[in-house]
Design a protein around this motif. Structure first.
Motif, PDB file in Angstrom:
ATOM      1  N   MET A  25      47.958  26.547  29.392  1.00  0.00           N
ATOM      2  CA  MET A  25      46.739  26.616  30.153  1.00  0.00           C
ATOM      3  C   MET A  25      46.944  26.067  31.561  1.00  0.00           C
ATOM      4  O   MET A  25      46.090  25.454  32.137  1.00  0.00           O
ATOM      5  CB  MET A  25      45.627  25.844  29.449  1.00  0.00           C
ATOM      6  CG  MET A  25      45.188  26.516  28.173  1.00  0.00           C
ATOM      7  SD  MET A  25      43.905  25.697  27.223  1.00  0.00           S
ATOM      8  CE  MET A  25      42.771  25.113  28.410  1.00  0.00           C
ATOM      9  N   GLU A  26      48.058  26.304  32.127  1.00  0.00           N
ATOM     10  CA  GLU A  26      48.380  25.795  33.443  1.00  0.00           C
ATOM     11  C   GLU A  26      47.834  26.693  34.535  1.00  0.00           C
ATOM     12  O   GLU A  26      47.750  27.891  34.385  1.00  0.00           O
ATOM     13  CB  GLU A  26      49.891  25.683  33.610  1.00  0.00           C
ATOM     14  CG  GLU A  26      50.530  24.656  32.706  1.00  0.00           C
ATOM     15  CD  GLU A  26      50.187  23.236  33.083  1.00  0.00           C
ATOM     16  OE1 GLU A  26      50.232  22.918  34.278  1.00  0.00           O
ATOM     17  OE2 GLU A  26      49.879  22.459  32.191  1.00  0.00           O
ATOM     18  N   ASP A  65      44.543  36.183  32.350  1.00  0.00           N
ATOM     19  CA  ASP A  65      44.611  35.509  33.655  1.00  0.00           C
ATOM     20  C   ASP A  65      43.390  34.626  33.883  1.00  0.00           C
ATOM     21  O   ASP A  65      43.504  33.517  34.410  1.00  0.00           O
ATOM     22  CB  ASP A  65      44.736  36.528  34.788  1.00  0.00           C
ATOM     23  CG  ASP A  65      46.125  37.149  34.887  1.00  0.00           C
ATOM     24  OD1 ASP A  65      47.074  36.647  34.226  1.00  0.00           O
ATOM     25  OD2 ASP A  65      46.260  38.149  35.631  1.00  0.00           O
ATOM     26  N   MET A  66      42.222  35.096  33.485  1.00  0.00           N
ATOM     27  CA  MET A  66      41.005  34.286  33.646  1.00  0.00           C
ATOM     28  C   MET A  66      41.080  33.038  32.770  1.00  0.00           C
ATOM     29  O   MET A  66      40.748  31.943  33.215  1.00  0.00           O
ATOM     30  CB  MET A  66      39.759  35.107  33.299  1.00  0.00           C
ATOM     31  CG  MET A  66      39.375  36.105  34.364  1.00  0.00           C
ATOM     32  SD  MET A  66      37.857  36.983  33.958  1.00  0.00           S
ATOM     33  CE  MET A  66      38.532  38.474  33.226  1.00  0.00           C
ATOM     34  N   GLU A  67      41.515  33.203  31.535  1.00  0.00           N
ATOM     35  CA  GLU A  67      41.593  32.065  30.621  1.00  0.00           C
ATOM     36  C   GLU A  67      42.594  31.018  31.109  1.00  0.00           C
ATOM     37  O   GLU A  67      42.390  29.825  30.907  1.00  0.00           O
ATOM     38  CB  GLU A  67      41.966  32.526  29.212  1.00  0.00           C
ATOM     39  CG  GLU A  67      40.832  33.225  28.501  1.00  0.00           C
ATOM     40  CD  GLU A  67      41.148  33.532  27.048  1.00  0.00           C
ATOM     41  OE1 GLU A  67      42.271  33.232  26.573  1.00  0.00           O
ATOM     42  OE2 GLU A  67      40.255  34.078  26.374  1.00  0.00           O
ATOM     43  N   ALA A  86      27.546  30.665  35.583  1.00  0.00           N
ATOM     44  CA  ALA A  86      27.547  29.425  36.367  1.00  0.00           C
ATOM     45  C   ALA A  86      28.959  28.850  36.474  1.00  0.00           C
ATOM     46  O   ALA A  86      29.362  28.381  37.540  1.00  0.00           O
ATOM     47  CB  ALA A  86      26.605  28.401  35.739  1.00  0.00           C
ATOM     48  N   ALA A  87      29.723  28.915  35.398  1.00  0.00           N
ATOM     49  CA  ALA A  87      31.102  28.413  35.431  1.00  0.00           C
ATOM     50  C   ALA A  87      31.951  29.246  36.381  1.00  0.00           C
ATOM     51  O   ALA A  87      32.790  28.719  37.112  1.00  0.00           O
ATOM     52  CB  ALA A  87      31.697  28.417  34.022  1.00  0.00           C
ATOM     53  N   PHE A 115      35.868  27.583  33.929  1.00  0.00           N
ATOM     54  CA  PHE A 115      35.505  28.940  33.538  1.00  0.00           C
ATOM     55  C   PHE A 115      36.493  29.484  32.509  1.00  0.00           C
ATOM     56  O   PHE A 115      36.095  30.053  31.488  1.00  0.00           O
ATOM     57  CB  PHE A 115      35.446  29.860  34.759  1.00  0.00           C
ATOM     58  CG  PHE A 115      35.304  31.309  34.382  1.00  0.00           C
ATOM     59  CD1 PHE A 115      34.088  31.805  33.973  1.00  0.00           C
ATOM     60  CD2 PHE A 115      36.395  32.160  34.419  1.00  0.00           C
ATOM     61  CE1 PHE A 115      33.945  33.139  33.596  1.00  0.00           C
ATOM     62  CE2 PHE A 115      36.262  33.491  34.045  1.00  0.00           C
ATOM     63  CZ  PHE A 115      35.037  33.978  33.638  1.00  0.00           C
ATOM     64  N   GLY A 116      37.769  29.327  32.766  1.00  0.00           N
ATOM     65  CA  GLY A 116      38.795  29.821  31.851  1.00  0.00           C
ATOM     66  C   GLY A 116      38.726  29.155  30.497  1.00  0.00           C
ATOM     67  O   GLY A 116      38.859  29.806  29.452  1.00  0.00           O
TER      68      GLY A 116
END
Length: 111
Positions: free
Chosen positions: A1-2, A42-44, A75-76, A11-12
């Protein structure tokens, strides 16, 4: 999760949490939402920090989110955008008018 900053953006993390709580793989969410699996990954991971509102809506539909959770996801995403400011306490600036005010009532013209 870097990410480039060292940790995944809120958000991710939220997107991953929502996907996993529904027991969906990235591929299954991609199929349900129409958003590519690569984009979701990519979003995560926080590599894509500026998802468009339409993308978030598609993800929310694929995840079958209720309105409140969809709003939380939006919102995130807004908070993750560069230049985003945290939400204020709800107090308006004393120097701004409320939206939608087109004229003043009860004023006389031509003083």
């Amino acid at each position: 999760m870097e990410t480039g900053a060292g940790i995944a953006a809120p958000f991710g993390r939220l997107l991953r949490e929502l996907r996993q709580s529904r027991r969906l793989t990235i591929e299954e969410l991609a199929e349900a939402s129409g958003v590519s699996g690569r984009a979701i990954g990519d979003m995560e991971r926080g590599r894509s920090r500026r998802p468009h509102r339409g993308t978030i809506t598609a993800l929310a539909q694929g995840l079958e989110l209720d309105e409140a959770t969809h709003a939380r996801l939006l919102a995130a995403a807004r908070a993750a955008r560069p230049g985003a400011r945290p939400a204020e306490s709800g107090r308006a600036s004393p120097h701004t008018l409320p939206r939608g005010v087109r004229d003043f009532v009860g004023r006389r013209g031509g003083n």
